[in-house]
Design a protein around this motif. Structure first.
Motif, short mmCIF file in Angstrom:
data_model
loop_
_atom_site.label_atom_id
_atom_site.label_comp_id
_atom_site.label_asym_id
_atom_site.label_seq_id
_atom_site.Cartn_x
_atom_site.Cartn_y
_atom_site.Cartn_z
N ASP A 178 26.67 37.64 35.83
CA ASP A 178 25.87 37.05 36.90
C ASP A 178 26.38 35.62 37.10
O ASP A 178 26.04 34.70 36.35
CB ASP A 178 24.38 37.04 36.51
N THR A 179 27.23 35.47 38.10
CA THR A 179 27.94 34.20 38.30
C THR A 179 26.98 33.03 38.45
O THR A 179 27.15 31.98 37.83
CB THR A 179 28.85 34.29 39.54
N ARG A 180 25.95 33.20 39.26
CA ARG A 180 25.03 32.09 39.52
C ARG A 180 24.23 31.74 38.26
O ARG A 180 24.05 30.57 37.93
CB ARG A 180 24.09 32.45 40.67
N GLU A 181 23.78 32.77 37.55
CA GLU A 181 23.01 32.51 36.34
C GLU A 181 23.86 31.79 35.30
O GLU A 181 23.44 30.82 34.69
CB GLU A 181 22.48 33.83 35.75
N GLN A 182 25.11 32.28 35.13
CA GLN A 182 26.01 31.65 34.16
C GLN A 182 26.33 30.22 34.57
O GLN A 182 26.39 29.32 33.73
CB GLN A 182 27.31 32.46 34.06
N PHE A 183 26.50 30.01 35.89
CA PHE A 183 26.84 28.67 36.37
C PHE A 183 25.72 27.68 36.10
O PHE A 183 25.93 26.61 35.54
CB PHE A 183 27.14 28.74 37.88
N TYR A 184 24.49 28.04 36.47
CA TYR A 184 23.37 27.11 36.31
C TYR A 184 22.98 26.93 34.84
O TYR A 184 22.52 25.87 34.44
CB TYR A 184 22.18 27.57 37.15
N LYS A 185 23.23 27.97 34.04
CA LYS A 185 22.97 27.84 32.60
C LYS A 185 23.97 26.87 31.97
O LYS A 185 23.68 26.18 31.01
CB LYS A 185 23.10 29.21 31.92
N GLY A 186 25.19 26.84 32.56
CA GLY A 186 26.24 25.99 32.01
C GLY A 186 26.16 24.54 32.42
O GLY A 186 27.02 23.74 32.07
N PRO A 240 26.37 17.35 39.67
CA PRO A 240 26.80 18.67 39.18
C PRO A 240 27.72 19.34 40.18
O PRO A 240 27.60 19.14 41.38
CB PRO A 240 25.47 19.45 39.04
N MET A 241 28.65 20.13 39.67
CA MET A 241 29.56 20.85 40.56
C MET A 241 28.81 21.88 41.38
O MET A 241 27.88 22.52 40.89
CB MET A 241 30.65 21.56 39.75
N THR A 242 29.23 22.06 42.61
CA THR A 242 28.71 23.17 43.41
C THR A 242 29.39 24.46 42.95
O THR A 242 30.41 24.42 42.25
CB THR A 242 28.99 22.96 44.90
N LEU A 243 28.86 25.59 43.36
CA LEU A 243 29.44 26.88 42.96
C LEU A 243 30.87 27.01 43.48
O LEU A 243 31.76 27.49 42.76
CB LEU A 243 28.57 28.02 43.48
N ASN A 244 31.11 26.55 44.70
CA ASN A 244 32.47 26.62 45.26
C ASN A 244 33.44 25.74 44.49
O ASN A 244 34.59 26.13 44.23
CB ASN A 244 32.47 26.20 46.74
N GLY A 261 38.18 32.36 27.97
CA GLY A 261 37.20 33.44 27.96
C GLY A 261 35.78 33.04 28.26
O GLY A 261 34.85 33.83 28.09
N THR A 262 35.57 31.81 28.73
CA THR A 262 34.20 31.34 28.97
C THR A 262 33.69 31.72 30.35
O THR A 262 32.51 31.53 30.65
CB THR A 262 34.13 29.80 28.83
N GLY A 263 34.55 32.28 31.19
CA GLY A 263 34.12 32.60 32.54
C GLY A 263 34.13 31.37 33.42
O GLY A 263 35.05 30.56 33.38
N LEU A 264 33.08 31.20 34.21
CA LEU A 264 33.04 30.13 35.19
C LEU A 264 32.85 28.76 34.53
O LEU A 264 31.98 28.57 33.70
CB LEU A 264 31.89 30.40 36.17
N MET A 265 33.70 27.80 34.92
CA MET A 265 33.56 26.42 34.43
C MET A 265 32.42 25.74 35.18
O MET A 265 32.38 25.79 36.40
CB MET A 265 34.86 25.64 34.64
N SER A 266 31.51 25.13 34.46
CA SER A 266 30.38 24.47 35.13
C SER A 266 30.37 22.97 34.91
O SER A 266 29.61 22.25 35.56
CB SER A 266 29.06 25.07 34.64
N GLN A 267 31.20 22.47 33.99
CA GLN A 267 31.31 21.02 33.77
C GLN A 267 32.55 20.48 34.47
O GLN A 267 33.61 21.13 34.46
CB GLN A 267 31.41 20.72 32.26
N ARG A 268 32.42 19.32 35.07
CA ARG A 268 33.59 18.71 35.71
C ARG A 268 34.66 18.39 34.66
O ARG A 268 34.34 17.88 33.59
CB ARG A 268 33.19 17.43 36.44
N PRO A 269 35.92 18.70 34.96
CA PRO A 269 36.98 18.43 33.97
C PRO A 269 37.16 16.93 33.73
O PRO A 269 36.99 16.12 34.64
CB PRO A 269 38.23 19.05 34.60
N PHE A 270 37.50 16.58 32.50
CA PHE A 270 37.84 15.21 32.13
C PHE A 270 39.16 15.29 31.38
O PHE A 270 39.22 15.81 30.26
CB PHE A 270 36.76 14.59 31.25
N ARG A 271 40.23 14.84 31.99
CA ARG A 271 41.56 14.93 31.39
C ARG A 271 42.04 13.53 31.01
O ARG A 271 41.90 12.58 31.79
CB ARG A 271 42.56 15.55 32.37
#
Length: 511
Positions: A178-186, A240-244, A261-271
């Protein structure tokens, strides 16, 4: 017998379907054509061992395999499973009724188990676009591919499972996310918080403005002043990142196999690359171009610590991506474009010794030495950094104060409110979401000044000898300050504050 089976190749952040044609005829030999690289040419050894260890074999006949389109270079070991299933199907060792309805990818170990592949997300997106029924791939990549809906994703552990699936002896379990659920949980809060920072209120204000408008920022100060500490906390106040944005970011990280293997990234990258990085590693490239650090920072933060220590050539290649928010890598036969819309956060010491020109400093440097040190960074690059701010050491009284500072949660609320104003403002402009992305035309439209503000800015331009680009940057920052204040028009105090954040443009700032 001739069999067609399908895999996929990733170029840039997009996938292209590869048709693998396997023909088995009388004679002896193994011929693999269609511009495969060495990893693919060596696959017959892995396939032979994997099949033998699972009770199957490569037939002792003439096997011809074509990877179409034949004029496109294919690379990597991810085609092992595709080729193996194609050989078994063409030699009638398995049923081949519906192998052409699936994209099949995976690297084989000698015992038949599967190793993860790169680019699972863009491959799944392409498979759905082209109407494939499903995608069979290693179990480690299943969550990543299952982000894409309307396609069956099967994560498998070994080739035996795939064989039994096509023979009808095994029902594979679909991976469902569930992309949306995983995204908002993350969207859990990052570990670093501005509440831990003692003092530095003016710097926090700068970081808030930078986050609200997506502006590039450079922090100048002696060792131990808190530059790195502040930079690491910047993602905690970004909206927070949008889904897109999450899908776009995950796609880039998928191409280089960094999704884990974590699926959708929900945190903004910090390199935060080391200063010994090469220009190719920073902007991307190579014989088969891969994304660099600036693309892996897309929709996030790229932190360059000790900026003058980076090679000049490395810094100069960032000029065009900072303006265009994408980087195009050209080779003789193809061109790849990667998105690179990131916030640049840089830090540096004011001198080789690390300190300002201060007689009380532990190590002093002359103004000439300091100017030479600063000269390692070109003017055009500094022009592209919107906010320059001096970071001074925190006094003992503030360090020993037990009271907590303002938390990242509160700052993020103000930043998010300012970003929402910008989202509404640019809603009809594709590709523009926040103030830092405005071009000259939009600056003239959305940053109109009254006469007093124009006069103030004119005096600053003449006194500081600012470039036209610096003029635009000041207006962008002033627009962001006005958004944080909830004001429609840019006013004099917003211009004044924005001018203060051009430290490196001021003559004699070294003291």
């Amino acid at each position: 017998m001739l069999t067609k089976i399908y895999g996929s190749a990733v170029f840039g952040v997009e996938a292209t379907t590869i048709t693998v044609e396997v023909n088995i005829d009388r004679g002896v030999g193994y011929h693999l054509v269609g511009l495969p690289d060495n990893a693919i040419k060596e696959s017959n050894y892995r396939i032979a061992a994997a099949l033998q260890n699972n009770g199957y074999k490569i037939p002792g006949k003439r096997i011809t395999i074509n990877m179409a389109p034949a004029d496109m270079r294919k690379e990597g070991s991810a085609y092992d499973l595709t080729l193996a299933i194609g050989i078994l199907s063409a030699s009638e060792q398995i049923k081949s009724d519906n192998v052409d309805k699936y994209i099949i990818m995976g690297e084989l170990s000698l015992d038949g188990s599967l190793q993860p592949v790169k680019g699972a997300l863009p491959i799944a997106i392409k498979a759905r676009e082209e109407g494939f029924k499903g995608f069979i791939l290693p179990a480690q990549n299943a969550n990543e591919a299952a982000i894409v809906d309307n396609i069956d994703v099967y994560g498998v552990e070994n080739i035996k499972q795939v064989i039994e699936f096509f023979d009808g002896n095994l029902q594979l379990n679909k991976t469902v996310v569930d992309t949306r659920e995983q995204f908002y949980k993350g969207l859990e809060f990052p570990e670093y918080d501005f509440a831990d920072v003692k003092g530095q209120e003016s710097i926090k204000r700068c970081m808030e403005i930078a986050a609200a408008g997506g502006h590039n920022i450079i922090l100048i100060g002696p060792p131990g002043a808190g530059k790195t500490m502040l930079a690491k906390r910047l993602p905690s106040i970004l909206p927070p990142m949008t889904l897109n944005e999450a899908l776009e970011t995950t796609k880039i990280h998928s191409v280089v196999g960094k999704v884990n293997g974590t699926g959708l990234m929900s945190q903004r990258p910090f390199r935060s690359p080391h200063h010994t990085i090469s220009d190719v590693a920073l902007v991307g490239g190579g014989a088969y171009p891969q994304p660099g650090e600036i693309s892996l920072s897309h929709n996030g933060v790229l932190f360059l610590d000790e900026l003058p220590e980076f090679k000049r050539s490395v810094l100069e290649v960032m000029r065009q991506p900072l303006e265009d928010r994408e980087v195009t890598i050209s080779r003789a036969k193809f061109t790849v474009t990667y998105p690179s819309s990131f916030m640049l956060v840089a830090s540096m010491n004011p001198s080789p010794g690390g300190y300002f020109n201060d007689p009380d400093a532990p190590v002093t440097s002359s103004p000439a030495e300091m100017q030479r040190y600063l000269g390692k960074i070109s003017g055009p690059l500094l022009d592209r950094i919107d906010i320059h701010i001096e970071v001074t050491p925190v006094p003992f009284e503030k360090l020993s104060d037990d009271r907590k500072g303002e938390s990242s949660v509160k700052i993020r609320q103000r930043v998010t409110a300012a970003r929402e104003i910008q989202t509404q403002r640019f809603s009809k402009l594709p590709g523009i979401h926040y103030n830092a992305q405005m071009n000259t035309k939009q600056i003239r439209e959305y940053c109109k000044l009254d006469e007093a503000s124009k006069k103030l800015l004119k005096n600053a331009m003449e006194r500081l000898n600012l470039s036209a680009r610096a003029y635009d940057r000041i207006l962008k920052v002033a627009r962001t300050i006005a958004d944080l204040d909830g004001v429609c028009d840019v006013q004099g105090e917003h211009i004044s504050e924005a001018i203060q954040y051009r430290s490196l443009d001021r003559e004699g700032w070294l003291g």
